[in-house]
Write an enzyme that holds these catalytic residues in place. Structure first.
Site, PDB file in Angstrom:
ATOM      1  CB  SER A  56      -0.981  -0.048   1.166  1.00  0.00           C
ATOM      2  OG  SER A  56      -2.133   0.672   0.830  1.00  0.00           O
ATOM      3  CG  ASP A 108      -7.362  -3.387  -1.729  1.00  0.00           C
ATOM      4  OD1 ASP A 108      -7.970  -2.433  -1.197  1.00  0.00           O
ATOM      5  OD2 ASP A 108      -6.119  -3.436  -1.784  1.00  0.00           O
ATOM      6  CG  HIS A 159      -5.727  -2.438   1.696  1.00  0.00           C
ATOM      7  ND1 HIS A 159      -5.158  -2.185   0.477  1.00  0.00           N
ATOM      8  CD2 HIS A 159      -5.021  -1.703   2.597  1.00  0.00           C
ATOM      9  CE1 HIS A 159      -4.167  -1.317   0.623  1.00  0.00           C
ATOM     10  NE2 HIS A 159      -4.054  -1.031   1.898  1.00  0.00           N
TER      11      HIS A 159
END
Length: 389
Positions: free
Chosen positions: A33, A115, A149
């Site tokens: 991320s 996600d 995620h």
């Protein structure tokens, strides 16, 4: 069931970062991320340092937030990449390393099909952007079915959340070995990982001075396998960047221990560098002029710490590159060492739960849009709780 070694941090206080016998031609980086976005930034801006290549788990396109709202670079939006890509070309050889370097770099891209924090649409744009610079044979793009995620693994570890949840510590058993897959894509076939007691040590080091920057913690960490603690073996270096809410100050050594990087490092002469970001509640003017703090300890993909955050001279990238240079400063080999030195044993198989991006492009799981994400999190500022975790 894997035996996850409980490793302590050596020393009462962080020591000076030392040099090791690491080939500077065998350096790579990956992250999740905000760490994935930082990996892209490092791989593009400092491609002469990261000669092997880079990997991005749920990362955004390079320079995504400079000319559009950062909210367009997440929440499963489809961010514009025309200007960011043009910037890469115009900055080539000056503000960033020559983009021609990218053509020979290995690139790994991954996203979970479920996600909704970053999302497949954002990562699709990252893949499109980088594909315009690299040979398609050098890029792999994986969509992990059903994963939210989170950093994907294929084993259970204490404290991890379910694969379908985007919650702390953002590491999950998704029946997909993320660490092993990215390392083998970048460096080639490796020896099987060590799923038992590891040989090495987690070493803390002083992450200040030339090794630190605003938004970074004062201590960083290395995993050094036994073979790399002396000077006889020539080792490789991989930089593993945590996401927001994953730094040592927030989850302790969970990212270091539970992601699986150390298992592969132990049997393949890798030193793993774990730089550390930290929470920062001060407000800064980010790309686009908005004032924003960094309370979740994200890596700087928004311009918190300078308008050159993703260019040569960006303070966090400089600190990480300085760490890499110090670690590789003990190299005792010669330039004839191959940068693709991977004639090991087992070839990685396709893990369960992984599908190619092309086969999942029309997935019904790509449902969330920016408005839904913002409403679900009760406001854009609160979106930072999950922003690039």
């Amino acid at each position: 069931m894997f035996n996850i070694l409980i490793l302590g941090v050596t020393g009462v206080s962080a020591a000076t970062l030392r040099a090791y016998n690491v080939d500077p031609g065998l350096v790579s980086v990956s992250g999740l991320s905000s760490g994935g976005s930082m990996s892209v930034q490092l791989g593009v801006a400092y491609s002469e340092t990261f000669k092997i290549g880079f990997g991005a788990f749920a990362g955004s396109p390079y320079d995504c937030a400079r000319n559009q709202s950062y909210a367009d670079c997440m929440s499963n939006e489809s961010p514009l990449i025309t200007t960011p890509t043009a910037n890469m070309k115009s900055w080539s050889g000056n503000e960033i390393s020559a983009v021609d370097n990218i053509e020979s770099r290995k690139i790994y891209i991954q996203v979970g099909s479920a996600d909704t924090t970053v999302g497949p649409n954002v990562v699709d744009q990252l893949n499109t952007q980088l594909s315009s610079f690299d040979n398609s044979a050098n890029i792999t793009y994986v969509t992990t079915s059903g994963a939210a995620h989170t950093f994907p693994t294929d084993f259970d570890a204490s404290g991890n959340n379910a694969c379908t949840d985007s919650t702390s510590p953002y590491i999950s058993n998704c029946n997909y070995d993320g660490a092993g897959t990215v390392l083998q894509w970048l460096h080639g076939t490796l020896n099987p990982r060590n799923t038992g007691t590891l040989s090495g040590t987690i070493v803390s080091f002083d992450q200040t001075g030339q090794y630190g920057a605003p938004g970074m913690d004062t201590t960083g960490y290395l995993y050094v396998p036994a073979a790399c603690q002396g000077s006889s073996a020539i080792c490789k270096l991989h930089v593993a960047l945590h996401g927001c809410v994953q730094g040592y100050s927030q989850v302790g050594s969970t990212f270091i221990k539970n992601t699986g990087y150390t298992m592969w490092a132990d049997t393949n002469d890798f030193i793993i560098l774990f730089p550390q970001a930290i929470q920062d509640n001060k407000y800064y003017t980010i790309f686009g002029g908005k004032k924003l703090s960094n309370p979740n300890g994200c890596w700087d993909w928004l311009g918190w710490y300078g308008t050159n955050a993703d260019q040569i001279g960006g303070v966090q990238m400089v600190a990480i590159v300085n760490q890499v240079k110090q670690i590789t400063n003990g190299y005792q080999g010669n330039s004839s060492i191959s940068t693709a030195s991977s004639s090991k044993t087992t070839t990685p198989s396709s893990p369960t739960g992984a599908t190619s991006a092309s086969s999942s492009a029309g997935s019904a799981e790509k449902l969330i849009n920016k408005k839904q994400a913002i409403l679900a999190l009760c406001g854009l500022d609160l979106l930072l709780i999950l922003i690039f975790a």
